[in-house]
Design a protein around this motif. Structure first.
Motif, PDB file in Angstrom:
ATOM      1  N   SER A  84       0.837  -1.208   0.000  1.00 44.00           N
ATOM      2  CA  SER A  84       0.000   0.000   0.000  1.00 44.00           C
ATOM      3  C   SER A  84       0.865   1.248   0.000  1.00 44.00           C
ATOM      4  N   SER A  85       0.578   2.158  -0.930  1.00 42.55           N
ATOM      5  CA  SER A  85       1.332   3.409  -0.950  1.00 42.55           C
ATOM      6  C   SER A  85       0.955   4.299   0.234  1.00 42.55           C
ATOM      7  N   LEU A  86      -0.297   4.221   0.665  1.00 43.97           N
ATOM      8  CA  LEU A  86      -0.706   5.044   1.815  1.00 43.97           C
ATOM      9  C   LEU A  86       0.058   4.637   3.076  1.00 43.97           C
TER      10      LEU A  86
ATOM     11  N   MET B 106       3.317   6.353   2.886  1.00 48.97           N
ATOM     12  CA  MET B 106       3.186   7.788   3.229  1.00 48.97           C
ATOM     13  C   MET B 106       3.068   7.951   4.745  1.00 48.97           C
TER      14      MET B 106
ATOM     15  N   TYR C 194      -8.009  14.502  -0.890  1.00 51.23           N
ATOM     16  CA  TYR C 194      -8.216  13.099  -0.531  1.00 51.23           C
ATOM     17  C   TYR C 194      -8.286  12.953   0.988  1.00 51.23           C
TER      18      TYR C 194
ATOM     19  N   HIS D 213      -5.412  11.377   3.023  1.00 59.31           N
ATOM     20  CA  HIS D 213      -4.264  12.276   3.233  1.00 59.31           C
ATOM     21  C   HIS D 213      -4.550  13.178   4.437  1.00 59.31           C
TER      22      HIS D 213
ATOM     23  N   VAL E 239      -1.415  15.262  -5.753  1.00 56.71           N
ATOM     24  CA  VAL E 239      -1.853  14.156  -6.625  1.00 56.71           C
ATOM     25  C   VAL E 239      -1.849  14.742  -8.035  1.00 56.71           C
TER      26      VAL E 239
ATOM     27  N   ASN F 110      -7.430  13.309  -7.043  1.00 57.31           N
ATOM     28  CA  ASN F 110      -8.600  12.799  -6.338  1.00 57.31           C
ATOM     29  C   ASN F 110      -9.137  13.924  -5.479  1.00 57.31           C
TER      30      ASN F 110
ATOM     31  N   ASP G 265       1.953  11.958  -4.600  1.00 56.31           N
ATOM     32  CA  ASP G 265       1.196  10.701  -4.650  1.00 56.31           C
ATOM     33  C   ASP G 265       0.686  10.500  -6.079  1.00 56.31           C
TER      34      ASP G 265
ATOM     35  N   ALA H 201      -0.838   8.190  -7.618  1.00 52.70           N
ATOM     36  CA  ALA H 201      -1.710   7.005  -7.586  1.00 52.70           C
ATOM     37  C   ALA H 201      -2.331   6.694  -8.946  1.00 52.70           C
ATOM     38  N   TYR H 202      -2.529   7.731  -9.778  1.00 52.89           N
ATOM     39  CA  TYR H 202      -3.269   7.514 -11.041  1.00 52.89           C
ATOM     40  C   TYR H 202      -2.399   7.741 -12.285  1.00 52.89           C
TER      41      TYR H 202
ATOM     42  N   SER I  69       1.236   2.879  -6.418  1.00 53.53           N
ATOM     43  CA  SER I  69       1.018   1.461  -6.122  1.00 53.53           C
ATOM     44  C   SER I  69       0.282   0.788  -7.268  1.00 53.53           C
TER      45      SER I  69
ATOM     46  N   SER J  60      -2.443  -0.834  -6.603  1.00 52.59           N
ATOM     47  CA  SER J  60      -3.771  -1.109  -6.033  1.00 52.59           C
ATOM     48  C   SER J  60      -4.871  -1.074  -7.086  1.00 52.59           C
ATOM     49  N   LYS J  61      -4.791  -0.126  -8.002  1.00 50.88           N
ATOM     50  CA  LYS J  61      -5.826  -0.015  -9.039  1.00 50.88           C
ATOM     51  C   LYS J  61      -5.270  -0.440 -10.396  1.00 50.88           C
TER      52      LYS J  61
ATOM     53  N   PHE K 223     -12.471   9.504 -10.398  1.00 51.59           N
ATOM     54  CA  PHE K 223     -13.538  10.309  -9.816  1.00 51.59           C
ATOM     55  C   PHE K 223     -14.055  11.407 -10.749  1.00 51.59           C
TER      56      PHE K 223
HETATM   57  N1  PMP Z   1      -3.645   7.856  -3.113  1.00 48.64           N
HETATM   58  C1  PMP Z   1      -4.731   8.319  -3.733  1.00 48.64           C
HETATM   59  C2  PMP Z   1      -4.772   9.724  -4.229  1.00 48.64           C
HETATM   60  C3  PMP Z   1      -5.851   7.486  -3.906  1.00 48.64           C
HETATM   61  O1  PMP Z   1      -6.951   7.963  -4.498  1.00 48.64           O
HETATM   62  C4  PMP Z   1      -5.790   6.161  -3.440  1.00 48.64           C
HETATM   63  C5  PMP Z   1      -6.933   5.202  -3.622  1.00 48.64           C
HETATM   64  N2  PMP Z   1      -8.175   5.671  -3.320  1.00 48.64           N
HETATM   65  C6  PMP Z   1      -4.643   5.723  -2.806  1.00 48.64           C
HETATM   66  C7  PMP Z   1      -3.577   6.596  -2.664  1.00 48.64           C
HETATM   67  C8  PMP Z   1      -4.576   4.336  -2.273  1.00 48.64           C
HETATM   68  O2  PMP Z   1      -3.318   3.822  -2.311  1.00 48.64           O
HETATM   69  P1  PMP Z   1      -2.894   2.413  -1.773  1.00 48.64           P
HETATM   70  O3  PMP Z   1      -3.959   1.430  -2.043  1.00 48.64           O
HETATM   71  O4  PMP Z   1      -1.645   2.139  -2.528  1.00 48.64           O
HETATM   72  O5  PMP Z   1      -2.613   2.545  -0.298  1.00 48.64           O
END
Ligand code: PMP
Length: 430
Positions: free
Chosen positions: A102-104, A107, A141, A144, A185, A190, A219, A221-222, A255, A257-258, A350
């Motif tokens: 998980s990137s979160l 962080m 987000y 965050h 981001v 997001n 971040d 993420a996308y 990450s 994740s998506k 989103f």
């Molecule tokens: N950062 C952002 C901006 C996201 O929108 C999301 C997913 N909603 C994440 C991180 C989630 O990251 P991870 O699953 O790698 O923890």
């Protein structure tokens, strides 16, 4: 089409009757749909099912010759996996670190380490520097924001423009040495969906920050989550900062994740060589190693940067029609009425809607009463407080396309009804 603000009281009353009847008809259908969280849909998860049978039963030796079933190996993670993502993010392989699922979580660890130890071996821990603050583009987000709130870091909101954060506001606040970080981001933010402009990124890289231990929490993420042709992610922050003489300013996170499986994917960290050394030094006290089998599985599945691009096209084929369904319903129901404005993102997860001031909570409540769960109004603002009560985040990925179509119609009607009520001064928020 007449805008609500230009209608007479009679015209508004007439519209109210009409929209209420439509809303009641939707509510009578007793729907139960969830458009709240930006989770990949099941069809998207199915795209990565091959991972469930990887690595093969006789495949556990990594490129470096380590046994993926055991302790040991490079603390940065498997080079065959880091090599897939390095060109995508334009970072040298040596500066990419794999960190769990998980990137979160990365962080979070970075913030905690910065608070306890400082951001370099010689820096004063943030927690010994009095009250500190992060800049946060809003709407932003929630997770965050929550990290900062949890650790007593103040959040300073920065308005978002279609080209990224309002840089005048950012440049003003970083003159305050209390400001230690900024949430970023940069690609399909997001929830606002914009790609930050080269100009904004160059200014972030070059601006004078009073705190020498100021960091951009980048971040991405996308970064590969495009929904349109010829899309490009935001300009690269590491070279921009290095060129401006601030090589240690950005900390990058992303990450799979998506891309593959959420919570069973791979988190990544990248930064300057000095920051990578700092990160690894902190991380080595956290445990004896990472899940190398998951890294091997991902390396075998994604193969190379081209493999990631091909895989993301399959996601796009599933996601793009869902985004279109929402945008079409909004266009049909809301265009020209002055009830709301919304984003038309070319990627990410989103759509961000701004209703007329004071109508968002009511619209979300109306949608909820009609069986559509939406992200709580205000949740894109620190402490869940949207001063204008205007922003709503729509996440169309999780529901099926048919359900998204139905939900989008119901959401549009709920927004319109809330806006007409607001215009008439009817206060149904209690
Ligand atoms: N950062 C952002 C901006 C996201 O929108 C999301 C997913 N909603 C994440 C991180 C989630 O990251 P991870 O699953 O790698 O923890």
């Amino acid at each position: 089409m007449m805008r609500l603000a230009e209608m007479s009281a009679d015209e508004l009353q007439q519209m109210l009757r009409h929209v209420r009847a439509e809303y009641d008809a939707i509510r009578a259908r007793k729907l139960k749909l969830n458009i709240a969280r930006g989770r990949p849909g099941e069809e998207q998860l199915d795209l990565s099912n091959e991972l469930l049978s990887l690595p093969k039963p006789d495949d556990w030796i990594t490129e470096a010759g380590d046994d993926a079933r055991n302790y040991g190996g490079d603390p940065k993670g498997l080079v065959e996996l880091r090599r897939i993502f390095a060109p995508i993010l334009d970072v040298p392989v040596e500066q990419v670190v794999v960190g769990g699922n998980s990137s979160l979580a990365i962080m979070h660890d970075v913030i905690v380490w910065a608070l306890l130890k400082g951001v370099t071996a010689i820096a004063t821990p943030w927690m010994k520097q009095g009250r500190i603050a992060f800049l946060s583009p809003v709407p932003g987000y929630e997770l965050h924001h929550n990290m900062c709130i949890e650790y007593g870091i103040d959040l300073i909101p920065v308005p978002v423009t279609p080209k990224g954060p309002d840089m005048k506001v950012v440049e003003h606040h970083v003159r305050d040495p209390r400001v230690k970080g900024m949430w970023c981001v940069p690609t399909y933010a997001n929830p606002t969906g914009e790609i930050w402009s080269d100009e904004a990124i160059d200014r972030l890289a070059a601006m004078e920050a009073a705190a020498t231990d100021f960091r951009l929490f980048w971040d991405d993420a996308y970064v590969v989550h495009h929904l349109a042709d010829n899309s490009k992610p935001a300009k690269r922050i590491l070279p921009a900062c290095a060129a401006a003489g601030n090589a240690d300013r950005p900390l990058m996170f992303w990450s799979t994740s998506k891309i593959t499986f959420a919570t069973a994917g791979i988190g990544f960290f990248a930064a300057s060589p000095a920051n990578v050394r700092w990160f690894l030094d902190c991380a080595k006290r956290r445990g004896a190693g990472q899940d190398k089998l998951n890294q091997l599985r991902h390396a075998r599945f994604l193969k190379d940067a081209g493999g990631v691009t091909r895989h993301m096209k399959r996601h796009r084929a599933i996601l793009a029609p869902k985004f279109s369904a929402v945008l079409q319903a909004f266009e049909r129901r809301l265009a020209g009425k002055g009830a709301a404005v919304w984003t038309r993102p070319e990627g990410g997860y989103f759509i961000s809607v701004d209703t007329i001031a004071g109508a968002a909570q009511r619209a979300v409540r109306l949608a909820g009463d009609a069986g559509i769960s939406l992200t709580a109004a205000g949740s894109t603002f620190p402490n869940g407080h949207d001063p204008k009560d205007s922003n709503i985040r729509i996440a169309p990925s999780f529901a099926s396309l048919e359900d998204v179509r139905i939900a989008a119609e119901a959401i549009a009607i709920s927004i319109l009804l809330a806006a007409v009520e607001k215009q008439l001064g009817i206060n149904d928020n209690d």
